[in-house]
Design an enzyme around this catalytic site. Structure first.
Site, PDB file in Angstrom:
ATOM      1  N   CYS A   1       0.805  -1.222   0.000  1.00 17.28           N
ATOM      2  CA  CYS A   1       0.000   0.000   0.000  1.00 17.28           C
ATOM      3  C   CYS A   1       0.838   1.272   0.000  1.00 17.28           C
ATOM      4  CB  CYS A   1      -0.945   0.014   1.201  1.00 17.28           C
ATOM      5  SG  CYS A   1      -2.226  -1.244   1.124  1.00 17.28           S
TER       6      CYS A   1
ATOM      7  N   CYS B   1      -0.042   3.077   6.516  1.00 16.19           N
ATOM      8  CA  CYS B   1       0.237   1.728   6.998  1.00 16.19           C
ATOM      9  C   CYS B   1       0.453   0.819   5.794  1.00 16.19           C
ATOM     10  CB  CYS B   1      -0.900   1.207   7.869  1.00 16.19           C
ATOM     11  SG  CYS B   1      -2.505   1.062   7.030  1.00 16.19           S
TER      12      CYS B   1
ATOM     13  N   HIS C   1      -9.222   3.732  -2.066  1.00 15.54           N
ATOM     14  CA  HIS C   1      -7.793   3.441  -1.901  1.00 15.54           C
ATOM     15  C   HIS C   1      -7.312   2.569  -3.065  1.00 15.54           C
ATOM     16  CE1 HIS C   1      -4.031   2.088  -0.334  1.00 15.54           C
ATOM     17  NE2 HIS C   1      -4.458   1.185   0.530  1.00 15.54           N
TER      18      HIS C   1
END
Length: 389
Positions: free
Chosen positions: A89, A375, A345
């Site tokens: 991510c 994160c 996202h």
């Protein structure tokens, strides 16, 4: 050492899963920000030393080095190199950090850094050998000689909520506020300078996608209370409404040295002050933004009060809540225009989109400094501080 500056930063609208980008090839989606950067800044692509693109599922239509293919699809010719990077991510933010390092070291003068993720056409399970739709990867048995347990991010989000004793209502209030903030930003035109319309086709018809499709600004806490837990049975507090949206999108940032910007007559938006990446417990997993924030501030010799704006990726509301609790920082200064719970996202693109949001918000408000952190699966965190110039 050179200063690394952001000359311009853009992102596509984020299309909802199965939405307006469902017939759009990921390579075309990846090329859209590149085309926009060239048009907005009037440069010859030959001056670009490298294109760095984050992509978390670099397989099938997103495979074969989409960072190289995207500039080719954008019409930048054969001489512009590019590569894809996967820090899960954190990929899109990592490309900006790497671009800044290369520029500061004098290895590059002009870099385009960003990312793409088409989560409709290349689903999250695409890089698993068994094709099972889960966040858990295929693991070597040797892994378990060092770590007893393997968790997926949804379960980790639940454990974060447990560790800090967050109620479902507390998390849902964060989620609702994210939606409201996105709506305010949208209505006030705060995204206008950063969103680039995408011309594409849908069901054989030409369309132009101009706005994020995932937000649900009318959502309230009562609405969210009716949603079933996503990762546990009745005792779960994480659900679709307080988690990041699955969307399709791309983003890109033009990074140069200050001297190069001056030579081309560009007015930089911000300089990249400091970057950081950390490792944390891979089981609890999602706490990386906490030490990443602390350490990047220490490296930059800055106090938290010297940062005006924060972006903390809203992978799950419990991630934000834990970061706020541990850092003591203010929600009022964080994700001021809504976050991934609202706009979604798109894994490899989100990090560069967060930097894009911050650079434009600093310009809009005249504030000085901003910090972005995310994160990352398997227990990592990434952080970047930028400063308006």
């Amino acid at each position: 050492m050179n200063e690394a500056v952001i000359v311009d930063a853009v992102r596509t609208p984020f299309g909802k899963h199965g939405g307006s980008f469902r017939d759009t090839h990921p390579q075309d989606l990846a090329a859209a920000p590149l085309t926009a950067l060239q048009e907005r800044n009037g440069f010859d692509p030959a001056i670009v030393d490298d294109v760095m693109y984050g992509c978390v599922k670099p397989v099938f239509e997103q495979g074969s080095d989409i960072g190289r293919i995207a500039p080719m699809v954008a019409g930048w010719g054969e001489e512009v190199p590019g590569f894809q990077l996967d820090r899960l991510c954190g990929s899109g933010q990592q490309t900006i950090n790497l671009a800044a390092a290369n520029v500061r070291a004098g290895f590059s003068d002009v870099v385009v850094a960003g990312g793409v993720e088409h989560m409709t056409r290349v689903p999250m399970s695409s890089n698993r050998s068994d094709g099972v739709s889960t966040a858990e990867p295929d693991m070597s048995a040797t892994y378990f000689e060092h770590f007893e347990e393997l968790t997926h991010q949804g379960e980790s989000a639940e454990r974060v909520a447990e560790k800090w004793d967050f109620s479902r209502r507390e998390l849902d209030e964060i989620a609702v506020d994210s939606q409201r903030r996105w709506k305010r930003a949208h209505d006030e035109g705060r995204f206008d300078d950063q969103l680039v319309p995408v011309e594409t086709e849908l069901d054989g018809e030409s369309i132009v996608v101009e706005e994020d499709e995932h937000p649900r600004p009318g959502t309230d806490v009562d609405d969210l209370s009716n949603l079933p837990p996503a990762f546990r049975d009745e005792d779960g507090v994480i659900h679709a409404g307080n988690s990041s949206g699955i969307v399709d999108g791309s983003s890109a940032v033009l990074v140069t040295s200050r001297e190069t910007a001056q030579a081309y007559g560009w007015e930089p938006m911000a300089r990249i002050v400091q970057t950081e990446v950390v490792g944390v417990d891979p089981v609890l997993m999602l706490t990386g933004p906490i030490p990443a924030t602390e350490q990047v501030l220490e490296k930059a010799d800055l106090e938290p009060a010297e940062i005006d704006l924060f972006e903390v990726n809203e992978a799950f509301a419990s991630v934000i809540a834990a970061w706020l609790e541990e850092t003591g920082l203010s929600w009022e200064d964080t994700n001021v225009n809504g976050g991934a719970i609202a706009h979604g996202h798109p894994l490899g693109a989100t990090g560069s989109a967060l930097i894009t949001k911050l650079a434009h918000e600093l310009e809009r408000t005249g504030q000085d400094r901003a910090l972005s952190t995310m994160c990352i699966a398997f227990g990592q965190g990434v952080a970047t501080i930028i400063e308006r110039v």
